[in-house]
Design a protein around this motif. Structure first.
Motif, PDB file in Angstrom:
ATOM      1  N   GLN A  18       0.922  -1.181  -0.104  1.00 34.73           N
ATOM      2  CA  GLN A  18      -0.232  -0.073   0.121  1.00 34.73           C
ATOM      3  C   GLN A  18       0.976   1.314  -0.053  1.00 34.73           C
ATOM      4  OE1 GLN A  18      -2.417  -0.473   3.371  1.00 34.73           O
ATOM      5  NE2 GLN A  18      -3.751  -2.272   2.635  1.00 34.73           N
ATOM      6  N   ASP A  19       2.111   1.179   0.263  1.00 31.84           N
ATOM      7  CA  ASP A  19       2.904   2.078   0.255  1.00 31.84           C
ATOM      8  C   ASP A  19       3.633   2.712  -1.044  1.00 31.84           C
ATOM      9  OD1 ASP A  19       4.737   4.477   1.127  1.00 31.84           O
ATOM     10  OD2 ASP A  19       5.699   3.199   2.576  1.00 31.84           O
ATOM     11  N   LYS A  20       3.476   3.722  -1.637  1.00 32.53           N
ATOM     12  CA  LYS A  20       3.765   4.208  -2.654  1.00 32.53           C
ATOM     13  C   LYS A  20       5.053   4.357  -2.994  1.00 32.53           C
ATOM     14  CE  LYS A  20       2.938   7.539  -6.394  1.00 32.53           C
ATOM     15  NZ  LYS A  20       1.857   8.840  -6.680  1.00 32.53           N
ATOM     16  N   ALA A  21       5.890   4.686  -1.649  1.00 34.03           N
ATOM     17  CA  ALA A  21       7.347   4.903  -1.758  1.00 34.03           C
ATOM     18  C   ALA A  21       7.937   3.575  -1.798  1.00 34.03           C
ATOM     19  CB  ALA A  21       7.910   5.804  -0.500  1.00 34.03           C
ATOM     20  N   VAL A  22       7.512   2.488  -1.328  1.00 35.03           N
ATOM     21  CA  VAL A  22       8.209   1.308  -1.515  1.00 35.03           C
ATOM     22  C   VAL A  22       8.220   0.756  -3.054  1.00 35.03           C
ATOM     23  CG1 VAL A  22       7.669  -1.281  -0.922  1.00 35.03           C
ATOM     24  CG2 VAL A  22       7.329   0.415   0.630  1.00 35.03           C
TER      25      VAL A  22
END
Length: 136
Positions: free
Chosen positions: A25-29
């Motif tokens: 769910q984390d865009k940075a990942v």
């Protein structure tokens, strides 16, 4: 920098499922490619001596087909059975298959930084087999 995750046993795979659901769910990942390969697949290998545990835990995750390694029979929360394994033919492939899949995942990394293992401290595959792998 890239890390490869190794999820061992029922506990390691259940914790891994929760971890991957959260990180997906984390865009940075996704942009950093530390945990996820540019093709969208996770940098993870999932291992258990019982196939239904791994299949259930990996359902809905983006894992390469070869990165799921399982045996035919569980270890029944027995550390010694996890460490020494079954003396039947056909169950001795788990260590070699796991080492091969981890190697392939490392080779896919642009700059490998290490391996992160998730496993239980008690039980069969998660604790006994994990210590056997550390010897390897």
């Amino acid at each position: 920098m890239s890390a490869v995750f190794l999820h061992v046993g029922q506990c390691g795979n259940q914790i891994g499922k929760a971890f991957w659901k959260k990180t997906s769910q984390d865009k940075a990942v996704h942009e950093g490619h530390t945990f996820i390969h540019p093709d969208g697949k996770q940098r993870s290998v999932h291992v258990d001596s019982e196939p239904k545990v791994v299949q259930k835990a990996c359902k809905g995750l983006k894992i390469r087909d070869g990165n799921i390694v399982s045996g035919k029979r569980g270890r029944g929360t027995n550390w010694a059975l996890g460490y020494h394994g079954l003396k039947k033919s056909g169950e001795d492939h788990i260590l070699e298959d796991t080492a091969n899949q981890v190697r392939k995942e490392i080779e896919r990394c642009d700059m490998y930084s290490g391996c992160i293992m998730m496993h239980s401290l008690t039980g069969g595959t998660g604790s006994g087999w994990y210590l056997y792998v550390c010897r390897y």
